[in-house]
Write an enzyme that holds these catalytic residues in place. Structure first.
Site, PDB file in Angstrom:
ATOM      1  N   TYR A 191       0.962  -1.165   0.020  1.00  0.00           N
ATOM      2  CA  TYR A 191       0.097  -0.042  -0.082  1.00  0.00           C
ATOM      3  C   TYR A 191       0.929   1.187   0.108  1.00  0.00           C
ATOM      4  CZ  TYR A 191      -3.570   3.151   1.683  1.00  0.00           C
ATOM      5  OH  TYR A 191      -4.393   4.324   1.720  1.00  0.00           O
ATOM      6  N   ASN A 193       1.772   3.743   1.801  1.00  0.00           N
ATOM      7  CA  ASN A 193       2.312   4.351   2.937  1.00  0.00           C
ATOM      8  C   ASN A 193       2.945   3.370   3.604  1.00  0.00           C
ATOM      9  OD1 ASN A 193       0.585   3.234   4.277  1.00  0.00           O
ATOM     10  ND2 ASN A 193      -0.357   5.120   5.308  1.00  0.00           N
ATOM     11  N   LYS A 194       3.353   2.234   2.929  1.00  0.00           N
ATOM     12  CA  LYS A 194       3.965   1.218   3.816  1.00  0.00           C
ATOM     13  C   LYS A 194       5.436   1.023   3.497  1.00  0.00           C
ATOM     14  CE  LYS A 194       0.201  -0.500   5.977  1.00  0.00           C
ATOM     15  NZ  LYS A 194      -0.799  -1.349   5.577  1.00  0.00           N
ATOM     16  N   THR A 195       6.162   0.049   3.991  1.00  0.00           N
ATOM     17  CA  THR A 195       7.548   0.047   3.892  1.00  0.00           C
ATOM     18  C   THR A 195       8.403   0.248   2.348  1.00  0.00           C
ATOM     19  OG1 THR A 195       7.826  -2.400   4.300  1.00  0.00           O
ATOM     20  CG2 THR A 195       7.986  -0.881   6.101  1.00  0.00           C
TER      21      THR A 195
END
Ligand SMILES: *Cc1c(COP(=O)(O)O)cnc(C)c1O
Length: 393
Positions: A191, A193-195
């Site tokens: 997604y 805003n994930k790492t």
């Protein structure tokens, strides 16, 4: 006059400074936009990175969790353990299959389910079929241990499948093993805003050949062969069979192209986030009314997706006011999470009461996630820390 904050520091910021654009361009000019060679390459690279036998790309972590539970055989009316301190995706997938989530409290400080919490739940619900551990903030739960009393070991002794929610945990390790190489299936999120990100996307890894076959079929309509395999063969074959009512969960090559650029720098971005976390620990450890995250793994085994602090009882401001002041100073924050036992659907359907989740409640009274992203500068970190101390002291 309108108030303008002195600085603008977002809660998170994606870093697309590599080959993202070039690789997307290649896909667009290739004429093949959906699942194809880029997705296959991303799967190969990802499997290698996490040392898993199979990695299957999908269009979200939610899809991965759904397919993972389906592949380990979860059916209507089964019971599946889920921590309350997580995103709704971890529990909604249980309902997709007509099964019921049993919500678990978590440990204060880490936000993780411990082997002790799991054992207590198994005493109360011996009929449990699966457990979805969440590697909260990027720190792995205690999956395995030298004494054999880790979460995976307890589950397998009791015939319980383990489908990990590793939405926060790439790249992360525990006991010298990569997250993605341990449980029956492990689900990752790409997604925005994930790492690492593909815009929207996810990956599911497993060492189990049968589970991998099932996931491969179910992620694309229950068709017995991938579309790309059909079309890339010599003498294009139009023929296919449908062996189950599957889903539409495949990852397009446009997204996989972004992932290929992101995966290259996953470890350097993790190191950059660790540097932010270390700065927060150094500057904020003396603040009495702030409980910093408890880290039980070596600091470099942590993915550092989130840095969650808790305003404790000594704080003179509420969490909501704290967030308001931070926003006024131009600093983005978030809350991970409002626990699921407080969400109307789960609360009403399962008759959940806050007093049954005392540690999650203690967290929820004061939890705030601070800005954390690879390109965050020391100057920005310093501004955030000084602002926090100004608000709290
Ligand atoms: C983000 C997140 C998910 C869902 O990921 P998607 O890729 O958006 O489906 C699942 N679990 C947790 C804990 C998350 O934070």
């Amino acid at each position: 006059m309108e108030h303008t904050p002195p600085r603008k520091i977002p809660f998170s910021k994606v870093l697309c400074d590599g080959d993202e654009l070039q690789l997307v361009r290649e896909v667009l000019s290739s004429g093949w936009l959906t699942t194809g060679p880029k997705t296959a390459m991303l799967e190969q690279l990802f499997a290698k990175k996490v040392q898993a036998r199979h990695a299957l790309a999908v269009n979200s972590c939610t899809a991965a969790l759904h397919l993972g539970l389906e592949a380990v055989g979860i059916k209507a009316d089964d019971k599946v353990l889920v921590p309350t301190m997580t995103f709704t995706a971890s529990a909604e997938v249980v309902r997709y299959l007509g099964a019921d989530p049993i919500f678990l409290d978590v440990e204060y400080g880490t936000g993780l389910v411990t082997p002790e919490i799991l054992l207590e739940a198994l005493g109360a619900y011996p009929e449990t079929k699966a457990f979805i551990p969440v590697h909260f903030a990027g720190q792995a739960v205690k999956m395995i241990s030298d004494e054999g009393d880790g979460i995976l070991e307890i589950c397998h002794r009791n015939g319980i499948a383990v489908v990990e929610d590793a939405a926060h945990a790439f790249p992360a390790r525990t006991c010298g093993k990569m997250i993605g190489s341990i449980g029956d299936a492990t689900c990752f999120s790409f997604y925005a805003n994930k790492t690492i990100t593909t815009g929207e996307g996810g990956m599911i890894t497993t060492d189990n050949d049968k589970a991998a076959d099932r996931i491969r079929i179910m992620r694309l309509h229950g068709i017995d062969r991938d579309v790309w395999n059909r079309y890339s063969r010599l003498g294009v074959s139009w023929e296919y069979d449908v062996v189950a009512p599957g889903y539409k969960y495949n990852m397009p090559d446009i997204n996989a192209a972004v992932g290929l650029a992101q995966i290259e720098k996953a470890e350097t971005m993790r190191e950059a986030r660790q540097r932010c976390a270390e700065y927060y620990f150094e500057k904020l450890s003396g603040v009495d009314c702030l409980d910093l995250p408890v880290v039980r793994v070596p600091i470099e085994d942590h993915a550092w997706h989130l840095f969650v602090v808790v305003l404790n009882q000594k704080a003179k401001v509420t969490r909501n006011d704290f967030i308001k002041y931070m926003t006024e100073m131009g600093i983005g924050t978030s809350v991970h999470f409002k626990p699921l036992h407080r969400m109307t659907y789960y609360r009403d359907r399962y008759g959940l009461r806050p007093e049954d989740f005392p540690e999650a409640e203690r967290i929820w009274r004061g939890n705030v996630s601070l800005p954390l992203y690879p390109s965050m500068t020391y100057e920005e970190l310093d501004y955030v820390c000084r602002t926090i101390m100004g608000i709290l002291q």
